[in-house]
Design an enzyme around this catalytic site. Sequence first.
Site, PDB file in Angstrom:
ATOM      1  N   HIS A  32      -5.325 -16.254 -36.752  1.00 40.38           N
ATOM      2  CA  HIS A  32      -5.406 -14.797 -36.690  1.00 40.38           C
ATOM      3  C   HIS A  32      -5.368 -14.221 -38.107  1.00 40.38           C
ATOM      4  O   HIS A  32      -4.289 -13.942 -38.645  1.00 40.38           O
ATOM      5  CB  HIS A  32      -4.245 -14.241 -35.868  1.00 40.38           C
ATOM      6  CG  HIS A  32      -4.204 -14.740 -34.455  1.00 40.38           C
ATOM      7  ND1 HIS A  32      -3.788 -16.017 -34.138  1.00 40.38           N
ATOM      8  CD2 HIS A  32      -4.537 -14.141 -33.280  1.00 40.38           C
ATOM      9  CE1 HIS A  32      -3.855 -16.177 -32.826  1.00 40.38           C
ATOM     10  NE2 HIS A  32      -4.309 -15.059 -32.286  1.00 40.38           N
ATOM     11  N   HIS A  72       1.581 -14.178 -34.237  1.00 38.10           N
ATOM     12  CA  HIS A  72       0.240 -14.738 -34.378  1.00 38.10           C
ATOM     13  C   HIS A  72      -0.277 -14.576 -35.807  1.00 38.10           C
ATOM     14  O   HIS A  72      -1.139 -15.323 -36.242  1.00 38.10           O
ATOM     15  CB  HIS A  72      -0.722 -14.082 -33.383  1.00 38.10           C
ATOM     16  CG  HIS A  72      -0.754 -12.590 -33.474  1.00 38.10           C
ATOM     17  ND1 HIS A  72       0.063 -11.785 -32.712  1.00 38.10           N
ATOM     18  CD2 HIS A  72      -1.504 -11.751 -34.233  1.00 38.10           C
ATOM     19  CE1 HIS A  72      -0.183 -10.517 -33.006  1.00 38.10           C
ATOM     20  NE2 HIS A  72      -1.124 -10.469 -33.932  1.00 38.10           N
ATOM     21  N   PRO A 121       5.578 -15.073 -28.482  1.00 37.59           N
ATOM     22  CA  PRO A 121       5.641 -14.207 -27.301  1.00 37.59           C
ATOM     23  C   PRO A 121       6.007 -12.788 -27.750  1.00 37.59           C
ATOM     24  O   PRO A 121       7.133 -12.545 -28.198  1.00 37.59           O
ATOM     25  CB  PRO A 121       6.747 -14.837 -26.452  1.00 37.59           C
ATOM     26  CG  PRO A 121       6.833 -16.253 -26.927  1.00 37.59           C
ATOM     27  CD  PRO A 121       6.530 -16.193 -28.388  1.00 37.59           C
ATOM     28  N   LEU A 122       5.064 -11.880 -27.678  1.00 35.49           N
ATOM     29  CA  LEU A 122       5.225 -10.570 -28.311  1.00 35.49           C
ATOM     30  C   LEU A 122       6.413  -9.812 -27.728  1.00 35.49           C
ATOM     31  O   LEU A 122       6.710  -9.889 -26.546  1.00 35.49           O
ATOM     32  CB  LEU A 122       3.939  -9.761 -28.168  1.00 35.49           C
ATOM     33  CG  LEU A 122       2.738 -10.331 -28.921  1.00 35.49           C
ATOM     34  CD1 LEU A 122       1.486  -9.494 -28.662  1.00 35.49           C
ATOM     35  CD2 LEU A 122       3.017 -10.417 -30.417  1.00 35.49           C
ATOM     36  N   GLY A 162       1.006  -4.807 -29.915  1.00 37.25           N
ATOM     37  CA  GLY A 162       1.326  -5.686 -28.792  1.00 37.25           C
ATOM     38  C   GLY A 162       2.815  -5.763 -28.530  1.00 37.25           C
ATOM     39  O   GLY A 162       3.265  -5.746 -27.370  1.00 37.25           O
ATOM     40  N   HIS A 266      -9.315 -10.163 -35.266  1.00 34.47           N
ATOM     41  CA  HIS A 266      -7.937 -10.352 -34.788  1.00 34.47           C
ATOM     42  C   HIS A 266      -7.571 -11.827 -34.644  1.00 34.47           C
ATOM     43  O   HIS A 266      -6.560 -12.267 -35.199  1.00 34.47           O
ATOM     44  CB  HIS A 266      -7.739  -9.651 -33.440  1.00 34.47           C
ATOM     45  CG  HIS A 266      -6.415  -9.940 -32.801  1.00 34.47           C
ATOM     46  ND1 HIS A 266      -5.294  -9.185 -33.040  1.00 34.47           N
ATOM     47  CD2 HIS A 266      -6.033 -10.922 -31.948  1.00 34.47           C
ATOM     48  CE1 HIS A 266      -4.280  -9.691 -32.364  1.00 34.47           C
ATOM     49  NE2 HIS A 266      -4.700 -10.740 -31.677  1.00 34.47           N
ATOM     50  N   SER A 390      30.871  -8.002 -11.459  1.00 32.12           N
ATOM     51  CA  SER A 390      30.400  -9.045 -10.551  1.00 32.12           C
ATOM     52  C   SER A 390      30.266 -10.389 -11.251  1.00 32.12           C
ATOM     53  O   SER A 390      30.596 -11.433 -10.681  1.00 32.12           O
ATOM     54  CB  SER A 390      29.047  -8.650  -9.950  1.00 32.12           C
ATOM     55  OG  SER A 390      29.168  -7.513  -9.130  1.00 32.12           O
ATOM     56  N   GLU A 416      17.956  -7.395 -18.573  1.00 26.32           N
ATOM     57  CA  GLU A 416      18.170  -8.842 -18.539  1.00 26.32           C
ATOM     58  C   GLU A 416      17.365  -9.578 -19.613  1.00 26.32           C
ATOM     59  O   GLU A 416      17.886 -10.466 -20.297  1.00 26.32           O
ATOM     60  CB  GLU A 416      17.809  -9.394 -17.158  1.00 26.32           C
ATOM     61  CG  GLU A 416      18.698  -8.905 -16.030  1.00 26.32           C
ATOM     62  CD  GLU A 416      18.218  -7.622 -15.387  1.00 26.32           C
ATOM     63  OE1 GLU A 416      18.842  -7.167 -14.415  1.00 26.32           O
ATOM     64  OE2 GLU A 416      17.202  -7.065 -15.879  1.00 26.32           O
ATOM     65  N   PHE A 442      17.860 -12.916 -11.085  1.00 26.86           N
ATOM     66  CA  PHE A 442      17.259 -12.162 -12.180  1.00 26.86           C
ATOM     67  C   PHE A 442      17.045 -13.009 -13.434  1.00 26.86           C
ATOM     68  O   PHE A 442      16.624 -12.494 -14.468  1.00 26.86           O
ATOM     69  CB  PHE A 442      18.105 -10.933 -12.493  1.00 26.86           C
ATOM     70  CG  PHE A 442      18.277 -10.014 -11.313  1.00 26.86           C
ATOM     71  CD1 PHE A 442      17.211  -9.776 -10.445  1.00 26.86           C
ATOM     72  CD2 PHE A 442      19.488  -9.402 -11.046  1.00 26.86           C
ATOM     73  CE1 PHE A 442      17.363  -8.950  -9.340  1.00 26.86           C
ATOM     74  CE2 PHE A 442      19.648  -8.570  -9.948  1.00 26.86           C
ATOM     75  CZ  PHE A 442      18.581  -8.343  -9.085  1.00 26.86           C
ATOM     76  N   HIS A 478      17.752 -11.035  -3.532  1.00 33.84           N
ATOM     77  CA  HIS A 478      18.841 -11.407  -4.432  1.00 33.84           C
ATOM     78  C   HIS A 478      19.293 -12.858  -4.256  1.00 33.84           C
ATOM     79  O   HIS A 478      20.132 -13.328  -5.010  1.00 33.84           O
ATOM     80  CB  HIS A 478      20.041 -10.481  -4.208  1.00 33.84           C
ATOM     81  CG  HIS A 478      19.866  -9.117  -4.790  1.00 33.84           C
ATOM     82  ND1 HIS A 478      18.777  -8.327  -4.513  1.00 33.84           N
ATOM     83  CD2 HIS A 478      20.645  -8.395  -5.647  1.00 33.84           C
ATOM     84  CE1 HIS A 478      18.898  -7.176  -5.169  1.00 33.84           C
ATOM     85  NE2 HIS A 478      20.011  -7.205  -5.863  1.00 33.84           N
ATOM     86  N   ARG A 525      29.212 -16.737  -5.694  1.00 34.81           N
ATOM     87  CA  ARG A 525      29.915 -15.506  -5.324  1.00 34.81           C
ATOM     88  C   ARG A 525      31.100 -15.823  -4.420  1.00 34.81           C
ATOM     89  O   ARG A 525      32.170 -15.209  -4.532  1.00 34.81           O
ATOM     90  CB  ARG A 525      28.965 -14.560  -4.595  1.00 34.81           C
ATOM     91  CG  ARG A 525      29.640 -13.294  -4.050  1.00 34.81           C
ATOM     92  CD  ARG A 525      28.635 -12.428  -3.315  1.00 34.81           C
ATOM     93  NE  ARG A 525      29.227 -11.170  -2.869  1.00 34.81           N
ATOM     94  CZ  ARG A 525      29.572 -10.901  -1.629  1.00 34.81           C
ATOM     95  NH1 ARG A 525      29.401 -11.831  -0.687  1.00 34.81           N
ATOM     96  NH2 ARG A 525      30.088  -9.738  -1.298  1.00 34.81           N
TER      97      ARG A 525
END
Length: 667
Positions: A32, A72, A121-122, A162, A266, A390, A416, A442, A478, A525
């Site tokens: 790039h 990149h 990973p942008l 990006g 690019h 929790s 998260e 999650f 969940h 839990r």
Amino acid sequence: MISSLQSATLTKMANAIRVLSMDAVQKANSGHPGAPMGMADIAVALWKGHYRHNPSNPKWINRDRFVLSNGHGSMLHYSLLHLTGYDLSMDEIRNFRQLHSKTAGHPEVHVTPGVETTTGPLGQGITNAVGMALAEKLLAAEFNQSGMNIVDHHTYVFMGDGCLMEGISHEACSLAGTLQLNKLIAFWDDNGISIDGHVEGWFTDDTPKRFEAYGWNVIRAVDGHDAKAVDAAIAAAKTSSKPTLICCKTVIGQGSPNMAGTHNVHGAALGEKEVAAVRENLGWTLPPFEMPDDVYAAWDAKADGAKNEADWNTQFAAYTAQFPQKAAELTRRMNGDLPANFDEVVANAIASCVEKKENIATRKASQNAIQAFAPSLPEFLGGSADLTGSNLTNWKECVAVRGNQAGNHINYGVREFGMSAMMNGIALHGGYIPFGATFLTFSDYSRNAIRMAALMKIRTLFVFTHDSIGLGEDGPTHQSVEHISSMRLIPNLDNWRPCDTVESAAAWAHAVKRNDGPSTLIFSRQNLPYQERSAQQIADIQRGGYVLQDAADAKAVLIATGSEIELAVKSAAALAEQGIAVRVVSMPSTDVFDRQDAAYKAAVLGKGLPRIAIEAGVTDFWYKYVGLEGAVVGIDTFGESAPAGVLFKYFGFTVDNVVAKVKATLA
């Protein structure tokens, strides 16, 4: 500041980046060139005028941190490292994107000296940087004394459109403003181009207003091709009480007469004809991979870097004389070493579990382990994505981190992915062992940050609670089914699913001691019963799997994890009443167990015995242990909404079903 340098010198320094970048991409026929060519003048302003680093010691504690979030454009970073004097030779530049080179397609920490984090990973680079800036702020609050600011550095980030489109940047930059991370300075490469072309068709955010709404200081409309204008913006940013976004208007591929300003520059080599045209346009007469002496002299940062570190060493020596315990503590933590008595702390915690024999949820057992370890681990930096009550990642003495308050527990909010990538940045910065929590389902939001932690081999601890259909009425949205098995597929990630208080403490200890990669700690839990063990069995937990209950002349082996250990033990008792002896193996970490020697694994699993695995999740993973002739009690559908006890019975997690599976396997 670069005000004393002639404009012609600054231009030549920037052109050196442009030429090196396009030549390396051209030789590799891959890469790039656009971002390095477009951001070269910004790089001159930062790296020549403000960036405090020592090429001869890339790990100097008080160095500034630089993150290329738009990873990149890696040749921009490699050019800077080479030109300023890092151990990155021109041969490595020539070897761009080739096997085992120090110049991979995207920057990789621990591979290239001077690279602070692996990006590509942008959005994750800026988020790592938020974590780094937070670590700096908290360490400064803990260790700096009047007149002795031994922790005092900036975190700088280059990022493109990006990164700003990725949702994670919203999560992290919002929190950075709330936490008032004023030593974080980000440069937006506003060139209006992404892979698909001009971004106005899909990215029309008012980015400056967005960051002002986050609580950032925003410096607008800076000419990204005027190094002195960028230099002045950086100087202004350093005076702010907020994180700063410097909006740099640039032309992608600047210097390319026919391709600049288009998406064609690019992500592909320019081609020999355009490379020649760039040389002519820039007045650059040297052949590929040759740099003039005056360019090297202008860029060389070794002398200034050595002086910066020497001055800091003098200050730290005075600090050490006055505050020897604090100096030793900072050194220990930045080296990633654990306290000398940590093994004793772990032994005492496990002994307490054995003494109490509590039947509690493993999420509570996890909190007990944190409580036992935290007083001896001031580097613990915990948190939760809005589920502290929790996940139970807080402890009695913890203090919440706020914009105007240092502490050791972070309320990340419902972020998260942002939490996970921020923790990676904290771990990379040094001085802390970060852990943060959410519900296991999650982990999907966090997954790429977990993968990046494993790729970077850093000590980030990902805590997940509510680990199965056992969470009950919240239903299939969940209830984790595939998550544990899918994370076991990530190389270099240790996943722990303990069954009781002892295994929970042992899992935490293993994760804390591990310094070559991340761990997940996965908890229930619902309450789970305490299991009796010998001292040797307790020691063997650290091997990932062990014989929990054995039987003379065993006819089969039951393998289980977490909450299903209770079912395995009860099923073994029922089988014994029918004259069928079985062994019960607890395997809280298949990843750690798989690294054991063949003799140990054979001794635990037994040779020639039928095997039945039990886990409240997808079954496919377990056939690697039981073979096609064995059986798995699992769940290959999504869950249902009902009380936990009803669900376990409905999905076949019953003694009767396990007994039937064993008999069928033996038939």
